[in-house]
Scaffold this motif. Sequence first.
Motif, PDB file in Angstrom:
ATOM      1  N   ARG A 114      -2.243  -9.424   8.491  1.00 42.27           N
ATOM      2  CA  ARG A 114      -3.181 -10.495   8.151  1.00 42.27           C
ATOM      3  C   ARG A 114      -3.935 -10.172   6.865  1.00 42.27           C
ATOM      4  NH1 ARG A 114      -4.349 -10.428  13.732  1.00 42.27           N
ATOM      5  NH2 ARG A 114      -6.321  -9.355  13.341  1.00 42.27           N
ATOM      6  N   LEU A 115      -4.305  -8.899   6.699  1.00 41.99           N
ATOM      7  CA  LEU A 115      -5.026  -8.505   5.497  1.00 41.99           C
ATOM      8  C   LEU A 115      -4.176  -8.743   4.251  1.00 41.99           C
ATOM      9  CD1 LEU A 115      -7.445  -7.206   4.114  1.00 41.99           C
ATOM     10  CD2 LEU A 115      -6.463  -4.962   4.625  1.00 41.99           C
ATOM     11  N   VAL A 116      -2.881  -8.455   4.338  1.00 43.06           N
ATOM     12  CA  VAL A 116      -1.982  -8.697   3.208  1.00 43.06           C
ATOM     13  C   VAL A 116      -2.056 -10.155   2.773  1.00 43.06           C
ATOM     14  CG1 VAL A 116       0.456  -8.846   2.559  1.00 43.06           C
ATOM     15  CG2 VAL A 116      -0.401  -6.794   3.711  1.00 43.06           C
ATOM     16  N   HIS A 117      -2.034 -11.070   3.743  1.00 44.07           N
ATOM     17  CA  HIS A 117      -2.077 -12.491   3.406  1.00 44.07           C
ATOM     18  C   HIS A 117      -3.482 -12.918   2.976  1.00 44.07           C
ATOM     19  CE1 HIS A 117       2.051 -13.302   4.583  1.00 44.07           C
ATOM     20  NE2 HIS A 117       1.861 -12.484   5.594  1.00 44.07           N
ATOM     21  N   ASP A 118      -4.503 -12.282   3.529  1.00 47.34           N
ATOM     22  CA  ASP A 118      -5.879 -12.626   3.135  1.00 47.34           C
ATOM     23  C   ASP A 118      -6.181 -12.251   1.693  1.00 47.34           C
ATOM     24  OD1 ASP A 118      -6.374 -13.635   5.647  1.00 47.34           O
ATOM     25  OD2 ASP A 118      -7.440 -11.866   6.378  1.00 47.34           O
ATOM     26  N   LEU A 119      -5.415 -11.311   1.129  1.00 53.54           N
ATOM     27  CA  LEU A 119      -5.652 -10.876  -0.241  1.00 53.54           C
ATOM     28  C   LEU A 119      -5.076 -11.835  -1.285  1.00 53.54           C
ATOM     29  CD1 LEU A 119      -5.171  -7.036   0.188  1.00 53.54           C
ATOM     30  CD2 LEU A 119      -7.257  -8.192  -0.549  1.00 53.54           C
ATOM     31  N   SER A 120      -4.394 -12.895  -0.863  1.00 47.72           N
ATOM     32  CA  SER A 120      -3.958 -13.927  -1.811  1.00 47.72           C
ATOM     33  C   SER A 120      -5.195 -14.457  -2.549  1.00 47.72           C
ATOM     34  CB  SER A 120      -3.274 -15.070  -1.055  1.00 47.72           C
ATOM     35  OG  SER A 120      -2.050 -14.630  -0.504  1.00 47.72           O
ATOM     36  N   PRO A 121      -5.065 -14.784  -3.827  1.00 45.38           N
ATOM     37  CA  PRO A 121      -3.837 -14.941  -4.612  1.00 45.38           C
ATOM     38  C   PRO A 121      -3.333 -13.660  -5.287  1.00 45.38           C
ATOM     39  CG  PRO A 121      -5.692 -15.640  -5.922  1.00 45.38           C
ATOM     40  CD  PRO A 121      -6.255 -15.250  -4.577  1.00 45.38           C
ATOM     41  N   LEU A 122      -3.916 -12.523  -5.010  1.00 46.54           N
ATOM     42  CA  LEU A 122      -3.382 -11.289  -5.581  1.00 46.54           C
ATOM     43  C   LEU A 122      -2.072 -10.945  -4.887  1.00 46.54           C
ATOM     44  CD1 LEU A 122      -6.596  -9.048  -5.749  1.00 46.54           C
ATOM     45  CD2 LEU A 122      -5.505 -10.298  -7.622  1.00 46.54           C
ATOM     46  N   PRO A 123      -0.997 -10.690  -5.619  1.00 50.53           N
ATOM     47  CA  PRO A 123       0.235 -10.236  -4.975  1.00 50.53           C
ATOM     48  C   PRO A 123      -0.019  -8.927  -4.225  1.00 50.53           C
ATOM     49  CG  PRO A 123       0.647 -10.878  -7.250  1.00 50.53           C
ATOM     50  CD  PRO A 123      -0.845 -10.825  -7.083  1.00 50.53           C
ATOM     51  N   CYS A 124       0.393  -8.875  -2.980  1.00 52.60           N
ATOM     52  CA  CYS A 124       0.097  -7.704  -2.147  1.00 52.60           C
ATOM     53  C   CYS A 124       1.232  -7.492  -1.165  1.00 52.60           C
ATOM     54  CB  CYS A 124      -1.217  -7.913  -1.401  1.00 52.60           C
ATOM     55  SG  CYS A 124      -1.660  -6.559  -0.291  1.00 52.60           S
ATOM     56  N   MET A 125       1.534  -6.250  -0.888  1.00 51.51           N
ATOM     57  CA  MET A 125       2.496  -5.914   0.159  1.00 51.51           C
ATOM     58  C   MET A 125       2.050  -4.647   0.876  1.00 51.51           C
ATOM     59  SD  MET A 125       5.776  -4.575  -2.046  1.00 51.51           S
ATOM     60  CE  MET A 125       5.590  -3.477  -3.458  1.00 51.51           C
ATOM     61  N   LEU A 126       2.537  -4.496   2.079  1.00 51.74           N
ATOM     62  CA  LEU A 126       2.281  -3.304   2.879  1.00 51.74           C
ATOM     63  C   LEU A 126       3.582  -2.544   3.000  1.00 51.74           C
ATOM     64  CD1 LEU A 126       0.066  -1.898   4.720  1.00 51.74           C
ATOM     65  CD2 LEU A 126       1.242  -2.987   6.639  1.00 51.74           C
ATOM     66  N   VAL A 127       3.578  -1.278   2.601  1.00 51.85           N
ATOM     67  CA  VAL A 127       4.770  -0.439   2.699  1.00 51.85           C
ATOM     68  C   VAL A 127       4.425   0.807   3.507  1.00 51.85           C
ATOM     69  CG1 VAL A 127       5.635  -1.278   0.486  1.00 51.85           C
ATOM     70  CG2 VAL A 127       4.319   0.850   0.561  1.00 51.85           C
ATOM     71  N   ASP A 128       5.466   1.500   3.949  1.00 52.03           N
ATOM     72  CA  ASP A 128       5.243   2.784   4.612  1.00 52.03           C
ATOM     73  C   ASP A 128       5.691   3.909   3.693  1.00 52.03           C
ATOM     74  OD1 ASP A 128       8.019   2.858   4.794  1.00 52.03           O
ATOM     75  OD2 ASP A 128       8.074   2.440   6.947  1.00 52.03           O
ATOM     76  N   HIS A 129       5.672   5.146   4.200  1.00 47.64           N
ATOM     77  CA  HIS A 129       5.994   6.296   3.353  1.00 47.64           C
ATOM     78  C   HIS A 129       7.457   6.307   2.927  1.00 47.64           C
ATOM     79  CE1 HIS A 129       6.956   7.496   7.479  1.00 47.64           C
ATOM     80  NE2 HIS A 129       7.834   8.313   6.955  1.00 47.64           N
ATOM     81  N   ARG A 130       8.289   5.501   3.611  1.00 46.74           N
ATOM     82  CA  ARG A 130       9.703   5.394   3.237  1.00 46.74           C
ATOM     83  C   ARG A 130       9.937   4.292   2.209  1.00 46.74           C
ATOM     84  NH1 ARG A 130       9.560   4.628   8.880  1.00 46.74           N
ATOM     85  NH2 ARG A 130       9.762   6.573  10.059  1.00 46.74           N
ATOM     86  N   PHE A 131       8.875   3.594   1.805  1.00 49.94           N
ATOM     87  CA  PHE A 131       8.953   2.443   0.906  1.00 49.94           C
ATOM     88  C   PHE A 131       9.533   1.212   1.591  1.00 49.94           C
ATOM     89  CE2 PHE A 131       8.444   5.922  -2.043  1.00 49.94           C
ATOM     90  CZ  PHE A 131       7.652   5.404  -3.054  1.00 49.94           C
ATOM     91  N   ASP A 132       9.600   1.205   2.919  1.00 48.27           N
ATOM     92  CA  ASP A 132       9.949  -0.016   3.634  1.00 48.27           C
ATOM     93  C   ASP A 132       8.820  -1.030   3.455  1.00 48.27           C
ATOM     94  OD1 ASP A 132      12.351   0.934   4.609  1.00 48.27           O
ATOM     95  OD2 ASP A 132      11.495   1.637   6.501  1.00 48.27           O
ATOM     96  N   ILE A 133       9.175  -2.276   3.137  1.00 43.09           N
ATOM     97  CA  ILE A 133       8.184  -3.335   2.969  1.00 43.09           C
ATOM     98  C   ILE A 133       7.945  -3.964   4.340  1.00 43.09           C
ATOM     99  CG2 ILE A 133       7.631  -5.508   1.818  1.00 43.09           C
ATOM    100  CD1 ILE A 133       9.642  -4.653  -0.379  1.00 43.09           C
ATOM    101  N   LEU A 134       6.771  -3.744   4.906  1.00 43.69           N
ATOM    102  CA  LEU A 134       6.446  -4.197   6.251  1.00 43.69           C
ATOM    103  C   LEU A 134       5.839  -5.589   6.263  1.00 43.69           C
ATOM    104  CD1 LEU A 134       4.894  -0.861   7.566  1.00 43.69           C
ATOM    105  CD2 LEU A 134       7.281  -1.593   7.645  1.00 43.69           C
ATOM    106  N   ALA A 135       5.190  -5.966   5.184  1.00 41.48           N
ATOM    107  CA  ALA A 135       4.592  -7.299   5.068  1.00 41.48           C
ATOM    108  C   ALA A 135       4.357  -7.570   3.592  1.00 41.48           C
ATOM    109  CB  ALA A 135       3.278  -7.389   5.847  1.00 41.48           C
ATOM    110  N   ALA A 136       4.434  -8.857   3.215  1.00 44.54           N
ATOM    111  CA  ALA A 136       4.158  -9.261   1.834  1.00 44.54           C
ATOM    112  C   ALA A 136       3.630 -10.685   1.859  1.00 44.54           C
ATOM    113  CB  ALA A 136       5.419  -9.161   0.974  1.00 44.54           C
TER     114      ALA A 136
END
Length: 292
Positions: A114-136
């Motif tokens: 939810r925080l990732v989406h709340d940060l709009s309009p700034l482009p934002c994504m959540l990744v883990d230590h493997r660089f997997d994109i968990l949310a954008a």
Amino acid sequence: MSGGLDLTHELAVFLRTRRERLTPEDLARAPHGRPRRTPGLRREEVAELAGVSVDYVVRLEQGRGLRPSAEVLDALARALRLSDDERAYLFDLARQRPVSRPPAPGRAPSPLARLVHDLSPLPCMLVDHRFDILAANHEMHGLMLNLDRLPADQHNTLRLCILRPEYRDFWRDREPVIRECVADLRAAWAARPDDAYLEALVAELTSGSEEFARLWARHDVKVNGRGRKRLLHPVAGPLSVDYEVLNPLGDPDRRLVIYRAADPASQTVLDAIADGTATFVRSGAPGEPSPR
């Protein structure tokens, strides 16, 4: 003694109090036959659960100067059912680095998503230590060439920039960007030696890319928390972004990556991407974006 705190004594007291708060019923174990005169588990029960000797547990609880290894601390944490915070505290008392317990790949926890989406309009994504994109969020999906059109198992920034041809020109400073990512990945790999998913990712990238294999062999290690990237969006054109990487306290294996336009012209490009000016349709070679 460290900074006025007797760490050996505090470790002894902490282990004893954690043992005394547990009962066999908490662990779904049958109680031993003889009556219990003191609360909690017996030392021999903790020793059995942790795979150490009873004498070792006794000496730890008596503060007799033992320096348990990270593996022993991890076993004690499991035996005593310590929370993540208690486990970290145990390792701090023993002046040891915690044994990694990496999460399996998966979706982001809902509050972070939810925080990732709340940060709009700034482009934002959540990744883990493997660089997997968990949310954008919507803006990041658009900037990353409509990321949501790709299969879920391809939502990894290293896989994208190294293995997928449509991303080859996305980073205008490709060599330093990939070199920094590989150095960051090596730091995560060394800190999490038991992460089978991470080991598989390194093997996949090494076998699939001479570029990655060459950079991995350099053994560079560097973790970047902020910087600038020059990008080339195939529809909206060139832009530069400043990025910031934030680690949630409650989930240190996750990273919030936030982009900001580095200049007014780049802000115009980001706005065009966000409002739908830059769109894609499939054409020609599979996976290749083209403007519409």
